[in-house]
Design a protein around this motif. Sequence first.
Motif, PDB file in Angstrom:
ATOM      1  N   CYS A 109       4.246   0.010  -0.073  1.00 22.76           N
ATOM      2  CA  CYS A 109       4.669   0.750  -1.264  1.00 22.76           C
ATOM      3  C   CYS A 109       5.807   0.015  -1.983  1.00 22.76           C
ATOM      4  O   CYS A 109       5.809  -0.094  -3.209  1.00 22.76           O
ATOM      5  N   ASP A 110       6.761  -0.496  -1.208  1.00 26.82           N
ATOM      6  CA  ASP A 110       7.892  -1.228  -1.797  1.00 26.82           C
ATOM      7  C   ASP A 110       7.433  -2.557  -2.407  1.00 26.82           C
ATOM      8  O   ASP A 110       7.916  -2.966  -3.460  1.00 26.82           O
ATOM      9  N   PHE A 124      -3.282   9.250  12.217  1.00 28.19           N
ATOM     10  CA  PHE A 124      -2.290   9.772  11.278  1.00 28.19           C
ATOM     11  C   PHE A 124      -2.815   9.550   9.864  1.00 28.19           C
ATOM     12  O   PHE A 124      -3.567   8.606   9.617  1.00 28.19           O
ATOM     13  N   GLN A 125      -2.406  10.412   8.947  1.00 31.92           N
ATOM     14  CA  GLN A 125      -2.886  10.315   7.564  1.00 31.92           C
ATOM     15  C   GLN A 125      -1.719  10.440   6.601  1.00 31.92           C
ATOM     16  O   GLN A 125      -0.846  11.304   6.766  1.00 31.92           O
ATOM     17  N   ARG A 126      -1.703   9.577   5.600  1.00 32.14           N
ATOM     18  CA  ARG A 126      -0.728   9.637   4.519  1.00 32.14           C
ATOM     19  C   ARG A 126      -1.415   9.181   3.237  1.00 32.14           C
ATOM     20  O   ARG A 126      -2.429   8.486   3.269  1.00 32.14           O
ATOM     21  N   GLU A 127      -0.808   9.509   2.097  1.00 33.04           N
ATOM     22  CA  GLU A 127      -1.317   9.098   0.789  1.00 33.04           C
ATOM     23  C   GLU A 127      -0.517   7.902   0.289  1.00 33.04           C
ATOM     24  O   GLU A 127       0.697   7.852   0.407  1.00 33.04           O
ATOM     25  N   LEU A 128      -1.221   6.925  -0.259  1.00 31.15           N
ATOM     26  CA  LEU A 128      -0.594   5.776  -0.916  1.00 31.15           C
ATOM     27  C   LEU A 128      -1.521   5.337  -2.042  1.00 31.15           C
ATOM     28  O   LEU A 128      -2.733   5.176  -1.817  1.00 31.15           O
ATOM     29  N   TRP A 129      -0.973   5.165  -3.242  1.00 28.55           N
ATOM     30  CA  TRP A 129      -1.720   4.726  -4.433  1.00 28.55           C
ATOM     31  C   TRP A 129      -2.900   5.644  -4.739  1.00 28.55           C
ATOM     32  O   TRP A 129      -3.969   5.222  -5.166  1.00 28.55           O
ATOM     33  N   GLY A 130      -2.719   6.949  -4.502  1.00 29.67           N
ATOM     34  CA  GLY A 130      -3.760   7.920  -4.818  1.00 29.67           C
ATOM     35  C   GLY A 130      -4.918   7.934  -3.844  1.00 29.67           C
ATOM     36  O   GLY A 130      -5.953   8.517  -4.125  1.00 29.67           O
ATOM     37  N   VAL A 139       0.672   0.583  -7.926  1.00 27.76           N
ATOM     38  CA  VAL A 139      -0.766   0.344  -7.942  1.00 27.76           C
ATOM     39  C   VAL A 139      -1.176  -0.535  -6.755  1.00 27.76           C
ATOM     40  O   VAL A 139      -0.444  -1.437  -6.367  1.00 27.76           O
ATOM     41  N   MET A 140      -2.356  -0.231  -6.224  1.00 26.77           N
ATOM     42  CA  MET A 140      -2.863  -1.004  -5.105  1.00 26.77           C
ATOM     43  C   MET A 140      -3.221  -2.418  -5.569  1.00 26.77           C
ATOM     44  O   MET A 140      -3.897  -2.586  -6.584  1.00 26.77           O
ATOM     45  N   PRO A 141      -2.789  -3.429  -4.814  1.00 26.32           N
ATOM     46  CA  PRO A 141      -3.111  -4.805  -5.200  1.00 26.32           C
ATOM     47  C   PRO A 141      -4.569  -5.122  -4.887  1.00 26.32           C
ATOM     48  O   PRO A 141      -5.248  -4.360  -4.187  1.00 26.32           O
TER      49      PRO A 141
END
Length: 190
Positions: free
Chosen positions: A69-70, A21-27, A75-77
């Motif tokens: 995300c929450d 599965f693929q999703r976008e998070l933090w660009g 921004v990615m840590p």
Amino acid sequence: VIAHIRKATQGRVALENTHPFQRELWGRYWLFAHNGNLLDFAPPSGTRYRRVGSTDSELAFCFLLQTLCDRFPGVMPPRTELFEAIVEIAGQIGKHGEFNFLLSNGDSLFAHCGSKLCYVVRQAPFTTAHLADQDVSVDFSEVTSPDDRVAVIATQALTDNESWTTIAPGTLMLFHDGLPIDSASTAIAV
């Protein structure tokens, strides 16, 4: 590369239920594949990540990304904080059954062993690998460069002439640039 051969335990055989599965998070695009079966796993629907198909796997992926995300809005840590968060989330989800998974953001690869997982690191000097279930060999020295390095992670050893490392059940490992760089227990104390 993340590949998955699926034996459907939940959800019908259909394109929307196909791993990874693929999703976008933090660009960044994140990929996820799960081997196992989660029972009584019914987290609340997320505001940003919702499953399209009907698998427990995609539900776990959406829950994992929504939680990240929450927890880290915008921004990615740093990698260490991200790893610690995924350890915690994997432990929460893993309470519901067998939860072997691969998760990648294109930079790091997270591998969680719920029951059975192993890996081998291939790097120079490359040798010939022989498949465990077929009389087929591949000479990796012919198809690699001296700077290449790759970690191959699978449910069981794919070759019979390489030293595969077994990952202990309840362990999350972090791979970067083809090497394991961290591991932690995902067991939740009761």
